[in-house]
Design a protein around this motif. Structure first.
Motif, mmCIF file in Angstrom:
data_model
loop_
_atom_site.group_PDB
_atom_site.id
_atom_site.type_symbol
_atom_site.label_atom_id
_atom_site.label_comp_id
_atom_site.label_asym_id
_atom_site.label_seq_id
_atom_site.Cartn_x
_atom_site.Cartn_y
_atom_site.Cartn_z
ATOM 1 N N TRP A 46 55.497 22.931 50.789
ATOM 2 C CA TRP A 46 55.977 24.195 50.314
ATOM 3 C C TRP A 46 55.108 24.454 49.206
ATOM 4 C CZ3 TRP A 46 59.714 26.692 52.173
ATOM 5 C CH2 TRP A 46 60.742 26.232 53.212
ATOM 6 N N GLN A 47 53.938 23.920 48.813
ATOM 7 C CA GLN A 47 53.876 24.461 47.874
ATOM 8 C C GLN A 47 52.464 24.857 48.432
ATOM 9 O OE1 GLN A 47 51.039 21.575 45.094
ATOM 10 N NE2 GLN A 47 51.543 22.422 43.297
ATOM 11 N N ALA A 48 51.777 24.186 49.096
ATOM 12 C CA ALA A 48 50.807 25.169 49.830
ATOM 13 C C ALA A 48 51.121 26.253 50.458
ATOM 14 C CB ALA A 48 50.667 23.932 51.574
ATOM 15 N N ALA A 49 51.900 26.492 51.118
ATOM 16 C CA ALA A 49 52.647 27.344 51.956
ATOM 17 C C ALA A 49 52.248 28.670 51.005
ATOM 18 C CB ALA A 49 53.974 27.080 52.467
ATOM 19 N N TRP A 50 53.057 28.305 49.563
ATOM 20 C CA TRP A 50 53.430 29.818 48.585
ATOM 21 C C TRP A 50 52.266 29.647 47.531
ATOM 22 C CZ3 TRP A 50 57.486 31.755 46.572
ATOM 23 C CH2 TRP A 50 58.611 31.722 46.075
ATOM 24 N N LEU A 51 51.077 28.788 47.880
ATOM 25 C CA LEU A 51 49.415 29.627 47.275
ATOM 26 C C LEU A 51 48.798 29.759 48.147
ATOM 27 C CD1 LEU A 51 48.915 24.906 45.895
ATOM 28 C CD2 LEU A 51 49.214 27.179 44.791
ATOM 29 N N ALA A 52 48.925 29.511 49.630
ATOM 30 C CA ALA A 52 48.738 30.347 50.551
ATOM 31 C C ALA A 52 48.848 31.278 50.695
ATOM 32 C CB ALA A 52 48.303 29.415 52.247
ATOM 33 N N ARG A 53 49.892 31.761 50.271
ATOM 34 C CA ARG A 53 50.392 33.492 50.081
ATOM 35 C C ARG A 53 49.901 33.673 48.949
ATOM 36 N NH1 ARG A 53 54.468 35.795 52.295
ATOM 37 N NH2 ARG A 53 54.068 35.342 53.998
ATOM 38 N N ALA A 54 49.908 33.048 47.756
ATOM 39 C CA ALA A 54 49.076 33.683 46.361
ATOM 40 C C ALA A 54 48.240 34.277 46.891
ATOM 41 C CB ALA A 54 49.265 32.746 45.307
ATOM 42 N N ILE A 55 46.958 33.171 47.927
ATOM 43 C CA ILE A 55 45.731 34.191 48.440
ATOM 44 C C ILE A 55 45.269 34.866 48.691
ATOM 45 C CG2 ILE A 55 44.186 33.062 49.635
ATOM 46 C CD1 ILE A 55 43.506 30.403 49.227
ATOM 47 N N SER A 56 46.480 35.518 50.012
ATOM 48 C CA SER A 56 46.590 36.427 50.520
ATOM 49 C C SER A 56 46.491 37.861 49.412
ATOM 50 C CB SER A 56 47.515 36.191 51.615
ATOM 51 O OG SER A 56 49.396 36.629 51.268
ATOM 52 N N VAL A 57 47.428 37.860 48.527
ATOM 53 C CA VAL A 57 47.419 38.789 47.776
ATOM 54 C C VAL A 57 46.561 38.979 46.679
ATOM 55 C CG1 VAL A 57 50.358 38.745 48.573
ATOM 56 C CG2 VAL A 57 49.368 37.239 46.360
ATOM 57 N N ILE A 58 45.357 38.241 46.644
ATOM 58 C CA ILE A 58 44.523 38.299 45.432
ATOM 59 C C ILE A 58 43.503 39.930 45.668
ATOM 60 C CG2 ILE A 58 42.216 37.668 44.251
ATOM 61 C CD1 ILE A 58 43.606 34.519 44.492
ATOM 62 N N ASP A 59 43.720 40.708 44.530
ATOM 63 C CA ASP A 59 42.750 41.595 44.678
ATOM 64 C C ASP A 59 41.479 40.418 43.826
ATOM 65 O OD1 ASP A 59 43.616 43.155 45.568
ATOM 66 O OD2 ASP A 59 44.512 44.885 43.616
ATOM 67 N N LEU A 60 40.341 40.142 44.533
ATOM 68 C CA LEU A 60 39.474 39.424 43.896
ATOM 69 C C LEU A 60 38.489 40.015 43.102
ATOM 70 C CD1 LEU A 60 38.191 36.448 43.938
ATOM 71 C CD2 LEU A 60 37.011 36.365 45.926
ATOM 72 N N THR A 61 38.289 39.710 41.911
ATOM 73 C CA THR A 61 37.875 40.627 40.843
ATOM 74 C C THR A 61 36.321 40.132 40.079
ATOM 75 O OG1 THR A 61 39.916 41.742 40.615
ATOM 76 C CG2 THR A 61 38.533 42.993 38.936
ATOM 77 N N THR A 62 35.157 41.387 40.440
ATOM 78 C CA THR A 62 34.759 41.145 38.888
ATOM 79 C C THR A 62 34.397 42.271 39.074
ATOM 80 O OG1 THR A 62 32.027 40.896 39.551
ATOM 81 C CG2 THR A 62 32.483 42.076 41.085
ATOM 82 N N LEU A 63 34.244 42.212 37.230
ATOM 83 C CA LEU A 63 33.647 43.316 36.409
ATOM 84 C C LEU A 63 33.664 43.463 34.853
ATOM 85 C CD1 LEU A 63 37.753 44.334 36.478
ATOM 86 C CD2 LEU A 63 36.366 45.697 38.057
ATOM 87 N N ALA A 64 32.004 43.291 35.617
ATOM 88 C CA ALA A 64 31.348 42.201 34.175
ATOM 89 C C ALA A 64 29.899 43.514 34.422
ATOM 90 C CB ALA A 64 30.794 40.674 34.547
ATOM 91 N N GLY A 65 29.676 43.578 32.796
ATOM 92 C CA GLY A 65 28.826 43.701 31.889
ATOM 93 C C GLY A 65 27.275 43.784 32.903
ATOM 94 N N ASP A 66 26.911 42.738 33.379
ATOM 95 C CA ASP A 66 26.009 42.194 34.233
ATOM 96 C C ASP A 66 26.565 41.830 36.020
ATOM 97 O OD1 ASP A 66 27.791 40.761 34.341
ATOM 98 O OD2 ASP A 66 26.158 38.716 32.663
ATOM 99 N N ASP A 67 27.399 42.813 36.198
ATOM 100 C CA ASP A 67 27.001 42.892 37.733
ATOM 101 C C ASP A 67 26.014 43.532 38.505
ATOM 102 O OD1 ASP A 67 30.174 41.550 38.031
ATOM 103 O OD2 ASP A 67 31.217 43.993 38.018
#
Length: 317
Positions: A46-67
């Protein structure tokens, strides 16, 4: 790209009496939020399933001045392959990806080229994070990001409109930003840590939805206080109230401060309880995060192998 069957929020005319009527029971909100982590403990599959769902809704972000473009390309590669292939095969989700990639305007072309339409590209805009650049330039920035290929725009509201109670001005600003986005979906960043009270959070949430926001988002991630469970509860209930009023479903995005797998599960549980299962999809819920993915990957590796790896083996980019 994210598939959706939703009718887009068209907004409603501004109603000052509706905004004035909004009330918040702060002690009850804090009590409700405090009980959630203790009541929601998931184990094994159950934990693995919920964590997989969490991955599917991540806006993977980089907002650094040195991007750099190289960093953004690495981020996009991680977005498309967020967890080691053998682990995804073991849990039966070989094609799992994150929900989107979120970058500054300057990095939109690099992200679009790297993803090639496989995931949405979100651009932070409108003088992010303060939102204090001239208004006509904020609108131009939105238009430029859309022209560069961003399909989602994360805008920041003018906090002063909330702090001075100028709700008409906030509505007008949000409506113009929504129009500038065209077909691109707009996420309204409220910067809740700078709004003073939960009642202000509730009112700002409602006004932005009335003006056509597709998502409401807690924070830029740059404030001293970002996403919290009490703020999330208030915003989710505003979304629920708005759906009753308008018939439109609006998305929710907590951003900043959600860095652990156990925290992600608490937010997902709150979404399920307050809004329902339909909101547990990328077209209605996102995590704004960078380090969260690494911790989830560690937990999934432990689930499959029985061993924890060191954190630096799961670097995002």
């Amino acid at each position: 790209m994210t598939k959706t069957d939703l009718q887009r929020n068209a907004g409603l005319p501004f109603d000052p009496s509706l905004v004035a009527s909004i009330r918040v029971n702060t002690p009850a909100t804090l009590r409700r939020a405090a009980t959630l982590p203790a009541r929601r403990s998931l184990k094994r599959d159950w934990q693995a399933a919920w964590l997989a769902r969490a991955i599917s809704v991540i806006d993977l972000t980089t907002l650094a001045g040195d991007d750099t473009e190289g960093r953004v390309r690495r981020l996009c590669a991680k977005a498309l392959h967020p967890v080691r292939a053998d682990i995804l095969d073991a849990i039966g989700l070989p094609d799992l990806t994150v929900g989107a990639v979120c970058v500054y305007h300057e990095m939109v072309p690099a992200a679009v080229a790297a993803l090639q339409g496989r995931l949405p590209v979100a651009a932070v805009s409108t003088g992010f994070p303060a939102g204090l650049s001239p208004f006509h330039l904020r609108l131009k920035e939105i238009e430029a990001s859309v022209a560069a290929g961003a399909s989602e725009i994360d805008i920041v509201i003018s906090r002063r409109h909330v702090l001075t109670g100028n709700w008409q001005a906030l509505y007008d600003e949000m409506a113009q930003m929504r129009a500038a986005c065209g077909a691109a979906h707009v996420k309204a960043i409220l910067a809740t840590g700078e709004l003073g009270t939960l009642r202000n959070v509730a009112k700002a949430s409602m006004v932005c939805m009335l003006a056509g926001a597709d998502f409401i988002k807690t924070s830029t991630g740059k404030e001293s206080v970002n996403a919290t469970l009490p703020v999330s509860l208030i915003m989710m209930r505003a979304i629920r109230d708005y759906e009753r009023l308008s018939g439109f479903k609006v998305g929710y995005k907590p951003a900043g401060g959600v860095s652990k797998a156990k925290d992600a599960i608490s937010y997902l549980a709150l979404v399920k309880e307050e809004l329902g299962d339909r909101w547990l999809r990328p077209d209605l819920f996102r995590f704004g995060a960078s380090s969260l993915l690494g911790d989830i990957e560690r937990q999934l590796e432990h689930h499959v192998t029985g061993r924890y790896s060191v954190g630096h083996r799961h670097a995002v980019g």
